[in-house]
Scaffold this motif. Structure first.
Motif, short mmCIF file in Angstrom:
data_model
loop_
_atom_site.label_atom_id
_atom_site.label_comp_id
_atom_site.label_asym_id
_atom_site.label_seq_id
_atom_site.Cartn_x
_atom_site.Cartn_y
_atom_site.Cartn_z
N ALA A 112 0.90 -1.17 0.02
CA ALA A 112 0.01 0.14 -0.09
C ALA A 112 0.92 1.23 0.04
CB ALA A 112 -0.98 0.04 1.30
N PRO A 113 1.99 1.27 0.73
CA PRO A 113 2.69 2.64 0.49
C PRO A 113 3.27 2.74 -0.60
CG PRO A 113 3.22 1.28 2.73
CD PRO A 113 2.40 0.49 1.86
N VAL A 114 3.65 1.65 -1.37
CA VAL A 114 4.32 1.91 -2.87
C VAL A 114 3.00 2.45 -3.65
CG1 VAL A 114 5.07 0.62 -4.64
CG2 VAL A 114 6.02 0.10 -2.46
N ARG A 115 2.05 1.84 -3.39
CA ARG A 115 0.87 2.21 -4.22
C ARG A 115 0.44 3.78 -4.07
NH1 ARG A 115 -4.74 2.59 -4.15
NH2 ARG A 115 -6.13 1.60 -5.55
N ASP A 116 0.46 4.16 -2.76
CA ASP A 116 0.03 5.50 -2.41
C ASP A 116 1.11 6.59 -2.95
OD1 ASP A 116 -2.23 4.61 -1.00
OD2 ASP A 116 -1.00 4.56 1.06
N ALA A 117 2.36 6.14 -3.15
CA ALA A 117 3.37 7.10 -3.75
C ALA A 117 3.31 7.05 -5.01
CB ALA A 117 4.73 6.70 -3.24
N LEU A 118 2.78 6.07 -5.82
CA LEU A 118 3.01 6.00 -7.20
C LEU A 118 1.43 6.64 -7.63
CD1 LEU A 118 3.76 2.16 -7.98
CD2 LEU A 118 4.87 4.54 -8.66
N LYS A 119 0.64 6.88 -6.67
CA LYS A 119 -0.61 7.53 -7.02
C LYS A 119 -0.38 9.19 -7.20
CE LYS A 119 -4.43 6.49 -5.52
NZ LYS A 119 -5.81 5.99 -4.71
#
Length: 135
Positions: A112-119
């Motif tokens: 989730a932190p990787v996803r949130d950063a990419l967003k």
């Protein structure tokens, strides 16, 4: 600079593959963090060269997490080029799984932190931080 939790490459890799990275993959991630992509990656067949895509995606997310969009050096578009159809199919499976995991695991502590950063790179109306296409 964000002080929120962000996973290590090893934590992220294990979350998406179920395995710890090979030593050379972890060393590549460390090298890429220092902005030192090698000109070539020469590893025998079957030892995870396709996973270099995960290194590139992770590094982009790490830079976005800690510094936002300003001053990042990681590319937003990643190309993985192979010269045999059987390799294309294997790489496509890995990349599709990476895409699905990042786009759907909204509560996994290491994804989730990787996803949130990419967003942070998404435009209005976009909701998938990873989009894969095969040509």
């Amino acid at each position: 600079m964000s002080r929120e939790y962000f996973p290590s490459f090893t934590e992220f890799f294990k979350a998406i593959t179920g395995n710890k990275p090979y030593l050379w993959q972890a060393e590549l991630a460390d090298r890429v963090e220092r902005n030192e992509w090698p000109g070539r990656i020469e590893v025998p067949t079957g030892l995870g060269k396709t996973a270099t895509i995960a290194v590139a995606v992770y590094e982009l997310a790490r830079q976005l997490h800690y510094g936002g969009t300003d001053g990042r050096t990681a590319p937003q578009r990643i190309f993985h080029v192979v010269n045999r159809r059987s390799l294309v199919e294997g790489a496509s499976r890995f990349i599709t799984r990476l895409e699905e995991d990042i786009n759907s695991w909204t509560d996994h502590p290491h994804i989730a932190p990787v996803r949130d950063a990419l967003k942070k790179l998404l435009g209005p109306g976009d909701d998938a931080p990873i989009v894969v296409s095969e040509i």
